[in-house]
Design an enzyme around this catalytic site. Structure first.
Site, PDB file in Angstrom:
ATOM      1  N   HIS A  84       9.352  38.756   3.691  1.00  0.00           N
ATOM      2  CA  HIS A  84      10.386  38.251   3.412  1.00  0.00           C
ATOM      3  C   HIS A  84      11.602  37.852   4.112  1.00  0.00           C
ATOM      4  CE1 HIS A  84      13.495  37.500   0.226  1.00  0.00           C
ATOM      5  NE2 HIS A  84      14.078  38.820   0.619  1.00  0.00           N
ATOM      6  N   GLY A 135      -5.457   0.253   4.004  1.00  0.00           N
ATOM      7  CA  GLY A 135      -6.650   1.086   4.538  1.00  0.00           C
ATOM      8  C   GLY A 135      -7.304   0.773   5.731  1.00  0.00           C
ATOM      9  N   ARG A 136      -8.105   1.525   5.987  1.00  0.00           N
ATOM     10  CA  ARG A 136      -8.967   1.290   7.413  1.00  0.00           C
ATOM     11  C   ARG A 136     -10.470   1.085   6.884  1.00  0.00           C
ATOM     12  NH1 ARG A 136      -5.881   2.263  11.746  1.00  0.00           N
ATOM     13  NH2 ARG A 136      -7.743   2.843  13.114  1.00  0.00           N
ATOM     14  N   GLY A 194       0.688  -1.235  -0.118  1.00  0.00           N
ATOM     15  CA  GLY A 194       0.223  -0.003  -0.005  1.00  0.00           C
ATOM     16  C   GLY A 194       0.878   1.424   0.012  1.00  0.00           C
ATOM     17  N   ALA A 195       0.978   1.927  -1.284  1.00  0.00           N
ATOM     18  CA  ALA A 195       1.643   3.399  -1.218  1.00  0.00           C
ATOM     19  C   ALA A 195       0.738   4.401  -0.877  1.00  0.00           C
ATOM     20  CB  ALA A 195       2.001   3.602  -2.546  1.00  0.00           C
ATOM     21  N   VAL A 214      -1.112   6.870   2.690  1.00  0.00           N
ATOM     22  CA  VAL A 214      -0.796   7.763   3.464  1.00  0.00           C
ATOM     23  C   VAL A 214       0.281   7.057   4.346  1.00  0.00           C
ATOM     24  CG1 VAL A 214      -1.114   9.637   4.742  1.00  0.00           C
ATOM     25  CG2 VAL A 214      -2.661   8.903   3.389  1.00  0.00           C
ATOM     26  N   ILE A 215      -0.325   5.848   5.161  1.00  0.00           N
ATOM     27  CA  ILE A 215       0.442   5.133   6.049  1.00  0.00           C
ATOM     28  C   ILE A 215       1.773   4.460   5.255  1.00  0.00           C
ATOM     29  CG2 ILE A 215       0.491   3.234   7.682  1.00  0.00           C
ATOM     30  CD1 ILE A 215      -2.345   3.604   8.349  1.00  0.00           C
TER      31      ILE A 215
HETATM   32  P1  NAI Z   1      -4.976   4.484   2.245  1.00  0.00           P
HETATM   33  O1  NAI Z   1      -6.365   4.083   1.576  1.00  0.00           O
HETATM   34  O2  NAI Z   1      -4.318   5.920   2.082  1.00  0.00           O
HETATM   35  O3  NAI Z   1      -3.963   3.523   1.112  1.00  0.00           O
HETATM   36  C1  NAI Z   1      -3.875   2.210   0.900  1.00  0.00           C
HETATM   37  C2  NAI Z   1      -3.272   1.789  -0.319  1.00  0.00           C
HETATM   38  O4  NAI Z   1      -3.125   0.199  -0.325  1.00  0.00           O
HETATM   39  C3  NAI Z   1      -3.957   2.070  -1.516  1.00  0.00           C
HETATM   40  O5  NAI Z   1      -3.166   2.897  -2.257  1.00  0.00           O
HETATM   41  C4  NAI Z   1      -4.564   0.903  -2.390  1.00  0.00           C
HETATM   42  O6  NAI Z   1      -4.530   1.229  -3.656  1.00  0.00           O
HETATM   43  C5  NAI Z   1      -3.354  -0.226  -1.818  1.00  0.00           C
HETATM   44  N1  NAI Z   1      -3.845  -1.374  -1.962  1.00  0.00           N
HETATM   45  C6  NAI Z   1      -4.920  -2.074  -1.250  1.00  0.00           C
HETATM   46  N2  NAI Z   1      -4.850  -3.418  -1.567  1.00  0.00           N
HETATM   47  C7  NAI Z   1      -3.658  -3.605  -1.990  1.00  0.00           C
HETATM   48  C8  NAI Z   1      -2.950  -5.190  -2.331  1.00  0.00           C
HETATM   49  N3  NAI Z   1      -3.607  -6.122  -2.098  1.00  0.00           N
HETATM   50  N4  NAI Z   1      -1.882  -4.900  -2.901  1.00  0.00           N
HETATM   51  C9  NAI Z   1      -1.081  -3.559  -2.984  1.00  0.00           C
HETATM   52  N5  NAI Z   1      -1.688  -2.508  -2.790  1.00  0.00           N
HETATM   53  C10 NAI Z   1      -2.932  -2.531  -2.082  1.00  0.00           C
HETATM   54  O7  NAI Z   1      -4.667   3.615   3.432  1.00  0.00           O
HETATM   55  P2  NAI Z   1      -3.677   3.711   4.798  1.00  0.00           P
HETATM   56  O8  NAI Z   1      -2.402   4.165   4.219  1.00  0.00           O
HETATM   57  O9  NAI Z   1      -3.889   2.472   5.387  1.00  0.00           O
HETATM   58  O10 NAI Z   1      -4.361   4.754   5.826  1.00  0.00           O
HETATM   59  C11 NAI Z   1      -5.470   4.389   6.313  1.00  0.00           C
HETATM   60  C12 NAI Z   1      -6.383   5.590   6.429  1.00  0.00           C
HETATM   61  O11 NAI Z   1      -5.590   6.280   7.600  1.00  0.00           O
HETATM   62  C13 NAI Z   1      -6.465   6.628   5.565  1.00  0.00           C
HETATM   63  O12 NAI Z   1      -7.850   6.734   5.147  1.00  0.00           O
HETATM   64  C14 NAI Z   1      -5.638   8.007   5.767  1.00  0.00           C
HETATM   65  O13 NAI Z   1      -6.495   8.796   5.286  1.00  0.00           O
HETATM   66  C15 NAI Z   1      -5.420   7.779   7.197  1.00  0.00           C
HETATM   67  N6  NAI Z   1      -4.424   8.365   7.500  1.00  0.00           N
HETATM   68  C16 NAI Z   1      -4.075   9.710   7.234  1.00  0.00           C
HETATM   69  C17 NAI Z   1      -2.852  10.206   7.593  1.00  0.00           C
HETATM   70  C18 NAI Z   1      -2.580  11.622   7.310  1.00  0.00           C
HETATM   71  O14 NAI Z   1      -3.570  12.401   7.264  1.00  0.00           O
HETATM   72  N7  NAI Z   1      -1.539  12.269   7.448  1.00  0.00           N
HETATM   73  C19 NAI Z   1      -1.680   9.448   8.111  1.00  0.00           C
HETATM   74  C20 NAI Z   1      -2.037   7.956   8.091  1.00  0.00           C
HETATM   75  C21 NAI Z   1      -3.272   7.626   7.870  1.00  0.00           C
END
Ligand code: NAI
Length: 469
Positions: free
Chosen positions: A448, A274-275, A183-184, A186-187
């Protein structure tokens, strides 16, 4: 049985902020929380600990690779991972202690345990709290703020040691040799950056063709190039189909878009795909609250009311971006509406921030989304490289992009890849909230020398009149 004007299930950023605002407005308020500390995922195992690790790892990396250019030789830099982790624990503790203080200050009752609905009648809603003992409470209104839980994939069940989730990835006691991340998102990008800076080889496997696919294409591709140059390895358009632990190794089976299978070996696998909304054992059926097809609590998008009188839902558990600040604002809105005021949330102005370095931040819509919506626009761009402050800081990477309505000049989107993007985006958020134009930013003083001048130059460039372009 205790009775309240408002009971909130969940003490994360959505729930506790809703509670504070409700209490300020005179509602007798309780929050049910099953963790021993307030703050939910964000404060305990999400936003806050990950930012503590990002800041520490940034300093470590800078001491090794960034200070020499400033004429500072610190000799051999040593990592004390135990201390780094204990600092993170302290950061979290100070904040959760602060939340306990805020609960007391605002006279909010905190009920420790798992909350669930048990029934309702025309006078109120009944809940039970299962903690050390079972307790019954009655509420005139309830806000569901139960947040989200990590999605687990079937053929790679986390074992907490080799196959891990973000919960463990923020608390490793050793730097991995090779961390594979699925998963590329945010996390993946944030925790991948942490462990890469601390010395691990990091490979990120992603199903889609690039990072942060909902962002403006040109800007996300720029961020991707910079992160790749730093040494993060990406395998796009690959699906992880299986992961097996063999001794100290995790063997990951991948499938490319040509359906070719391959293998990748590492010592840790972080699943960050994802979550999901967290509604387990909430007793929603007892009161008739409905979930949509994606398992999120169904609400009216304006009032966030469920179909059941007196029951509302906010944050990760309903449709929309899973962001702490979105949940907070929704909490404030619901509390204000309950107290007879006119609360509002402007979803057009919700900022996104990814705390890599350089940071990535945006608000509004990118070029692709605007084209799809048939909206005509103009863009303005400016790089950080020629900016005096960025030069002084030795932070040349990145760019700001403004997108404004072609006819009215109203700001439709602002995208930043660059140093301190997380702070710089605030100016754009306020401009969007006030319905501001690119010219408004271009005509406002920007001290500035500051990085914020890059914002102004990009806004000027919408009218092709950047002064230093
Ligand atoms: P995410 O939804 O941002 O990214 C998950 C990625 O995993 C997606 O790009 C998806 O295409 C990929 N994926 C899914 N299944 C896969 C597979 N079988 N093989 C390869 N790739 C696959 O979810 P993430 O990073 O787990 O974050 C969870 C939530 O937490 C997000 O909704 C995010 O908004 C929130 N979060 C926000 C942060 C911030 O605002 N800085 C920091 C960390 C989390």
């Amino acid at each position: 049985m205790s009775e309240f004007d408002l009971v909130i299930i969940g003490g994360g950023p959505g729930g506790y902020v809703c509670g504070i605002r409700a209490a300020q407005l005179g509602l007798k308020t309780a929050i049910i929380e099953k963790r021993p500390t307030m703050g939910g995922t964000c404060v305990n195992v999400g936003c806050i600990p990950s930012k503590a690790l990002l800041d520490s790892s940034h300093k470590y990396h800078d001491a090794q690779h960034g200070l020499q250019d400033h004429g500072i030789d610190v000799g051999k830099v040593k990592l004390d991972l135990k201390k780094l982790m204990s600092r993170k624990v302290n950061v979290v503790k100070e904040l959760t202690d602060g939340l306990d203080f805020l609960m007391k200050k605002n006279k909010i009752t905190v009920l420790r345990g798992h909350g669930r609905f048990v029934g309702k009648d025309s006078n109120g809603i009944d809940l039970e709290v299962e903690g050390e003992k079972k307790e019954k409470v009655r509420a005139k209104n309830v806000v569901i703020a139960t947040g989200s839980a990590i999605i687990e994939l079937p053929n790679m069940k986390p074992d907490g040691k080799h196959i891990i989730t973000s919960d463990e990835a923020i608390a490793l006691d050793q730097v991995p040799d090779h961390l594979i991340i699925i998963g590329a998102g945010v996390i993946g990008l944030e925790l991948g950056s942490v462990w890469h800076r601390l010395g691990a080889r990091v490979t990120i496997v992603e199903l889609l063709p690039g990072i942060l696919m909902s962002m403006d294409r040109q800007m996300r591709e720029q961020a991707q190039r910079i992160l790749t140059k730093q040494g993060l390895e990406f395998l796009f358009e690959h699906k992880v189909t299986e992961a097996k632990v063999k001794g100290k190794e995790v063997v990951v089976t991948l499938e490319g878009k040509d359906q070719k299978k391959s293998e990748l070996k590492g010592d840790r696998l972080l699943v960050a795909v994802g979550r999901r909304p967290y509604t387990d054992d909430l007793g929603l059926d007892k009161v008739g609250v409905k979930l949509n097809q994606r398992g999120r609590v169904e609400v009216d998008p304006h009032s966030l009311a469920t179909g059941v009188p007196g029951i509302y839902a906010i944050g990760d558990v309903i449709e929309g971006a899973m962001l702490a600040h979105r949940a907070e604002d929704e909490g404030v809105m619901v509390a204000e509406n309950l107290a007879g005021k006119k609360g509002h949330v402007n979803y057009e102005a919700v900022p996104w921030i990814v705390y890599t370095w350089p940071e990535i931040a945006w608000v509004g819509r990118g070029e692709e989304a605007l084209k799809e919506a048939g909206i005509e626009y103009r863009t303005g761009k400016y790089m950080f490289k020629p900016n005096g402050r960025a030069k002084a800081m030795n932070e040349p990477d990145g760019q700001v992009k403004f997108i404004a309505d072609k006819r009215t000049d109203k700001i439709l989107g602002v995208f930043i890849v660059g140093p301190n993007a997380s702070e710089l985006i605030a100016e754009a958020v306020i401009a969007v909230e006030f319905g501001g134009s690119a010219e408004d930013i271009a005509r406002s003083f920007h001290a500035h020398p500051t990085l914020a001048e890059v914002m102004r130059e990009a806004a000027m460039d919408v009218d092709k009149r950047a002064l230093h372009g």
